[in-house]
Design a protein around this motif. Structure first.
Motif, PDB file in Angstrom:
ATOM      1  N   CYS A 170       0.861  -1.185   0.000  1.00 42.07           N
ATOM      2  CA  CYS A 170       0.000   0.000   0.000  1.00 42.07           C
ATOM      3  C   CYS A 170       0.896   1.233   0.000  1.00 42.07           C
ATOM      4  O   CYS A 170       1.665   1.450   0.944  1.00 42.07           O
ATOM      5  N   CYS A 172       1.622   5.585  -1.417  1.00 39.04           N
ATOM      6  CA  CYS A 172       1.074   6.872  -1.847  1.00 39.04           C
ATOM      7  C   CYS A 172       2.222   7.842  -2.075  1.00 39.04           C
ATOM      8  O   CYS A 172       3.380   7.526  -1.757  1.00 39.04           O
ATOM      9  N   PHE A 176       0.678  13.126  -0.247  1.00 38.36           N
ATOM     10  CA  PHE A 176      -0.694  12.648  -0.097  1.00 38.36           C
ATOM     11  C   PHE A 176      -1.005  12.564   1.402  1.00 38.36           C
ATOM     12  O   PHE A 176      -0.124  12.215   2.202  1.00 38.36           O
ATOM     13  N   ALA A 179       0.379   9.881   3.751  1.00 41.73           N
ATOM     14  CA  ALA A 179       1.828   9.724   3.933  1.00 41.73           C
ATOM     15  C   ALA A 179       2.260  10.114   5.336  1.00 41.73           C
ATOM     16  O   ALA A 179       3.191   9.529   5.907  1.00 41.73           O
ATOM     17  N   GLN A 194      -8.722   5.954  -3.814  1.00 39.60           N
ATOM     18  CA  GLN A 194      -7.894   4.800  -4.161  1.00 39.60           C
ATOM     19  C   GLN A 194      -7.748   4.696  -5.677  1.00 39.60           C
ATOM     20  O   GLN A 194      -8.728   4.814  -6.412  1.00 39.60           O
ATOM     21  N   VAL A 228      -0.670   7.397  -8.762  1.00 39.06           N
ATOM     22  CA  VAL A 228      -0.312   7.378  -7.341  1.00 39.06           C
ATOM     23  C   VAL A 228       0.894   8.272  -7.097  1.00 39.06           C
ATOM     24  O   VAL A 228       0.938   9.035  -6.120  1.00 39.06           O
ATOM     25  N   GLY A 231       0.102  11.867  -6.703  1.00 38.25           N
ATOM     26  CA  GLY A 231      -0.692  12.237  -5.537  1.00 38.25           C
ATOM     27  C   GLY A 231      -2.184  12.224  -5.747  1.00 38.25           C
ATOM     28  O   GLY A 231      -2.929  12.851  -4.986  1.00 38.25           O
ATOM     29  N   GLY A 233      -4.102   9.634  -5.447  1.00 42.13           N
ATOM     30  CA  GLY A 233      -4.727   8.636  -4.590  1.00 42.13           C
ATOM     31  C   GLY A 233      -3.680   7.655  -4.097  1.00 42.13           C
ATOM     32  O   GLY A 233      -2.513   7.713  -4.501  1.00 42.13           O
ATOM     33  N   PHE A 234      -4.103   6.766  -3.203  1.00 40.43           N
ATOM     34  CA  PHE A 234      -3.207   5.697  -2.764  1.00 40.43           C
ATOM     35  C   PHE A 234      -3.525   4.447  -3.589  1.00 40.43           C
ATOM     36  O   PHE A 234      -4.555   4.380  -4.278  1.00 40.43           O
ATOM     37  N   LEU A 251       7.612   7.638  -3.832  1.00 39.29           N
ATOM     38  CA  LEU A 251       6.472   7.006  -3.187  1.00 39.29           C
ATOM     39  C   LEU A 251       6.868   6.615  -1.768  1.00 39.29           C
ATOM     40  O   LEU A 251       8.059   6.423  -1.475  1.00 39.29           O
ATOM     41  N   VAL A 254       2.261   3.314   3.062  1.00 40.49           N
ATOM     42  CA  VAL A 254       1.272   3.735   4.046  1.00 40.49           C
ATOM     43  C   VAL A 254       1.498   2.925   5.321  1.00 40.49           C
ATOM     44  O   VAL A 254       1.614   1.693   5.275  1.00 40.49           O
TER      45      VAL A 254
END
Length: 297
Positions: A170, A172, A176, A179, A194, A228, A231, A233-234, A251, A254
């Protein structure tokens, strides 16, 4: 156990010795020299890492592993004879193109390695590759549009083998909102956008993890990674696809309290009606050797 490296010639030598009781009698049955038969068995035992026979005088007795493998080897040999017999009817009818569907989660490095090996054997045969997601590969295989497919779910009526496990994480972008969050409970992900990959089939299957109220649905893995990274979404993305971006800081992972990584099990499928076609069966077997490539990489 690297079964994929054991050749049909080795299996034949193994079966002959088991059934005849000695390498000498097996050599007569196979019309080979005794040294050639013994060499095949020694190489097979080296690959498996365990002995298959205990030689007492002139009698070769199966070990526990040998007894376990014998019925499977006999079945394999029987199927090989059937395929060779059927294939002989199609001599002179070579395929000019083989189509296959590959799930976007499978690392490209593996597919490129397989294609290189395939072209060494069939340099004049074209490959048509469909990049698919979720139910797409299964539908193409089921409809007969492709001969070989790789996906997490494939039709049960096809020839299936487990292929590889792909780790997802997972992630981001650094800016974001997720983060900066710490110890995030998975249910809290629903409050954030997402990025997901669209099902390339018509069944609109989801991955089972699509819980967000807001989604950005992309048609390819590359587009999902870019979204992603920007930024938007994750996303749950393959470790292989984002490793460099994580290392560079483009990146971040999460920080989930539980379940920070997930695994997708990919299957390899082949149209049973084309199992007799050399080009198709060769491609299938080359992909089946992917497990050996993955283990050694």
């Amino acid at each position: 156990m690297p079964i994929a490296r054991v050749t049909l010639e080795m299996w034949r030598a193994f079966i002959a010795i088991a059934e005849q009781g000695s390498a000498a009698k097996a050599a007569l049955q196979l019309n080979k020299s005794q040294s050639a038969v013994c060499h095949s068995i020694k190489k097979m035992e080296s690959l498996l890492g365990q002995p298959l026979f205990v030689v007492e005088g002139r009698i070769s007795t199966l070990t526990e592993l040998g007894r376990e493998l014998l019925p499977r080897a006999q079945s394999l040999h029987h199927n090989a004879i059937q395929i060779e017999t059927l294939a002989s009817k199609y001599q002179g009818q070579l395929m000019t193109e083989v189509s296959l569907a590959v799930d976007v989660l499978l690392p490209p490095a593996f597919t490129q390695e397989i294609f290189e090996r395939f072209y060494e054997i069939y340099p004049a045969v074209s490959l048509r590759v469909y990049e698919t997601a979720l139910s797409g590969a299964g539908q193409l295989l089921e409809s007969g549009a492709v001969s070989v497919a790789i996906a997490s779910q494939l039709p049960k009526e096809t020839i299936l083998e487990p292929l590889a496990e792909v780790a997802l994480c997972c992630v981001c972008a650094p800016l974001f909102p997720l983060a900066a969050a710490r110890q995030v409970f998975q249910p809290a992900l629903k409050d954030f956008r997402q990025v997901v990959i669209r099902d390339s089939g018509t069944r609109d299957t989801d991955s089972g993890w699509l819980g967000s109220h807001q989604r950005l649905t992309m048609s390819s893995l590359a587009a999902a990674v870019t979204s992603v990274k920007r930024g938007l979404g994750f996303g749950w993305l393959p470790e292989d696809a984002v490793a460099e971006l994580l290392e560079q800081g483009d990146l971040v992972r999460v920080d989930l309290t539980h379940g920070g990584s997930r695994t997708v099990k990919l299957q390899l499928g082949m149209n049973p009606e084309q199992a007799h076609v050399g080009e198709v069966s060769t491609l299938f077997e080359l992909f089946h050797s992917l497990k050996v490539l993955a283990a050694s990489s």
